[in-house]
Design a protein around this motif. Structure first.
Motif, short mmCIF file in Angstrom:
data_model
loop_
_atom_site.label_atom_id
_atom_site.label_comp_id
_atom_site.label_asym_id
_atom_site.label_seq_id
_atom_site.Cartn_x
_atom_site.Cartn_y
_atom_site.Cartn_z
N THR A 1 7.37 9.30 -12.84
CA THR A 1 7.17 9.07 -11.37
C THR A 1 7.77 9.83 -10.77
N ILE A 2 7.31 10.12 -9.59
CA ILE A 2 7.22 11.21 -8.48
C ILE A 2 8.37 10.23 -7.46
N PHE A 3 9.60 11.00 -7.55
CA PHE A 3 10.09 10.02 -5.87
C PHE A 3 10.87 11.54 -5.59
N PHE A 4 10.17 10.98 -3.24
CA PHE A 4 11.06 12.37 -2.72
C PHE A 4 11.88 11.28 -1.75
N GLU A 5 12.77 11.27 -0.96
CA GLU A 5 13.54 11.42 0.29
C GLU A 5 13.48 12.47 0.93
N ILE A 6 12.17 12.31 2.06
CA ILE A 6 12.48 13.55 2.86
C ILE A 6 12.35 12.85 4.61
N LYS A 7 12.91 13.52 5.29
CA LYS A 7 12.15 13.37 6.71
C LYS A 7 11.98 13.89 7.36
N TYR B 1 11.19 9.12 5.06
CA TYR B 1 10.33 8.06 4.10
C TYR B 1 11.25 8.08 2.76
N LYS B 2 10.95 7.06 1.89
CA LYS B 2 11.31 6.91 1.01
C LYS B 2 9.70 7.11 -0.39
N VAL B 3 9.23 8.31 -0.44
CA VAL B 3 7.82 7.93 -1.50
C VAL B 3 8.31 7.77 -3.05
N ALA B 4 7.46 7.20 -3.00
CA ALA B 4 7.65 7.14 -4.97
C ALA B 4 6.01 7.14 -5.32
N LEU B 5 5.18 8.08 -6.54
CA LEU B 5 3.80 7.86 -7.05
C LEU B 5 4.04 8.05 -8.64
N ALA B 6 3.86 6.00 -9.01
CA ALA B 6 3.75 6.70 -10.29
C ALA B 6 2.42 6.33 -10.80
N TYR B 7 2.14 7.16 -11.74
CA TYR B 7 0.84 7.55 -12.43
C TYR B 7 1.37 7.33 -14.31
N SER C 1 -2.41 6.72 -17.31
CA SER C 1 -3.75 7.13 -17.32
C SER C 1 -4.48 5.70 -16.56
N ASN C 2 -5.67 5.86 -15.92
CA ASN C 2 -6.20 5.30 -15.16
C ASN C 2 -4.99 4.20 -14.47
N ASP C 3 -3.88 4.31 -14.11
CA ASP C 3 -2.94 4.02 -13.60
C ASP C 3 -2.12 4.43 -12.45
N PHE C 4 -2.31 3.96 -11.11
CA PHE C 4 -2.11 5.28 -10.24
C PHE C 4 -1.00 3.77 -8.80
N LYS C 5 0.02 4.73 -8.71
CA LYS C 5 0.35 3.33 -7.82
C LYS C 5 1.06 4.91 -6.89
N LEU C 6 1.04 4.48 -5.28
CA LEU C 6 2.13 4.87 -4.45
C LEU C 6 2.80 3.99 -3.89
N TYR C 7 4.11 4.00 -3.80
CA TYR C 7 5.38 3.09 -2.50
C TYR C 7 5.91 4.23 -1.68
N VAL C 8 5.92 3.88 -0.49
CA VAL C 8 6.45 4.09 0.47
C VAL C 8 7.31 2.66 1.43
N ASN C 9 8.63 3.50 1.75
CA ASN C 9 9.55 2.22 1.59
C ASN C 9 9.47 0.56 1.79
N GLY C 10 9.56 0.70 -0.05
CA GLY C 10 9.38 -0.41 -0.45
C GLY C 10 8.24 -1.03 -0.93
N LEU D 1 7.53 3.91 -13.81
CA LEU D 1 8.08 2.53 -13.23
C LEU D 1 7.32 1.45 -12.95
N THR D 2 7.94 0.69 -13.20
CA THR D 2 7.03 -1.31 -12.93
C THR D 2 6.66 -0.89 -11.13
N ASN D 3 6.30 -2.08 -10.81
CA ASN D 3 5.92 -2.52 -9.27
C ASN D 3 7.04 -2.66 -8.71
N ALA D 4 7.72 -3.75 -9.78
CA ALA D 4 9.23 -4.14 -8.38
C ALA D 4 9.95 -3.20 -8.69
N GLN D 5 9.99 -1.54 -9.92
CA GLN D 5 11.60 -1.06 -10.06
C GLN D 5 10.78 0.17 -8.35
#
Length: 248
Positions: A115-121, A176-182, A184-193, A237-241
């Protein structure tokens, strides 16, 4: 116009700030804090003034000869935000880029899931450039993983990170708080919750030779934001996380 801000040094908090300006205070330990004031000031000259005082029982701020403190490394800059300390030593200097590097990081970021996480402005203005880089991860020209803001300011991933475009258009001057979980065949992007994109097709690469945050090689591969945090987890990380991690 003048710039005015009062800081609560005991509680490390911004007490009052003049309308139209912004201020921050940050603890550096051992009683030291860094105070910043940002705004648009008119006039041809500036005369910085620092008062150290106390507040009475009614909350009124009053200077006092009985209160003292130390002031170190004051600086005035023409810019939208405060940079790191610039040691001028009495003469004008040109500030270089902040830079840090770390070798042998494969034990920290290697593997085909994580999982890759950033907080940026974002900057006060976002351009239409097509590759505003967030993250670049590679071991060869033919083996790359990266994501970026495109010309319309949507986050885009390449094939190694799901090959999709996020649903949220990024705006200027916004956090923005950005998290990209990766995996095999499973990718999720969450931004600001909130989930902003996903893919069920793709194989992440296990590349460990180069990791770039923000700008990469080339005149059009740069970022238009400032980084507050970067985290790299070795697990997906899980989607809830992901939602919890990115909630502002």
């Amino acid at each position: 116009s003048q710039g005015n801000a009062w800081f609560d040094l005991d509680n490390v908090a911004t007490a009052t700030v003049q309308s139209g300006q912004s201020a921050t205070i940050e603890s550096f330990g051992n009683g030291w804090v860094r105070c910043t004031l940002t705004g648009t000031f008119t006039g041809v000259s500036y005369d910085p003034l620092v008062d150290i005082g106390f507040t009475d029982t009614n909350g009124t701020i009053k200077p006092s000869a009985a209160v003292y403190g130390y002031l170190y490394a004051a600086q005035i800059e023409a810019g939208a935000y405060a940079t790191s300390y610039i040691p001028t030593l009495g003469a004008a200097v040109t500030r270089g880029n902040d830079f840090a590097s770390k070798s042998s990081i494969n034990a920290l970021i290697g593997g085909t899931s994580g999982t890759i996480f950033f907080e940026i402005k974002t900057n006060k203005t976002l351009t239409g450039e097509s590759y505003k880089q967030f993250f670049y991860y590679t071991d060869a020209p033919a083996s790359q993983a990266y994501f970026y803001l495109n010309g319309s300011n949507y986050l885009v991933t390449n094939a190694s990170l799901g090959n999709f475009t996020g649903s949220l258009q990024f705006q200027a001057d916004t956090t923005y708080k950005v998290a990209l979980a990766y995996a095999s065949n499973d990718f999720k992007l969450y931004v600001n919750g909130v989930e902003r994109g996903s893919s069920t097709s793709g194989t992440p690469i296990n590349a460990v030779n180069l990791l770039s945050l923000g700008s990469y090689a080339g005149s059009t591969e740069f970022n238009e934001f400032t980084f507050a945090q970067y985290l790299h987890f070795k697990t997906r990380l899980t989607n809830a996380q992901l939602a919890e991690l990115t909630t502002l």
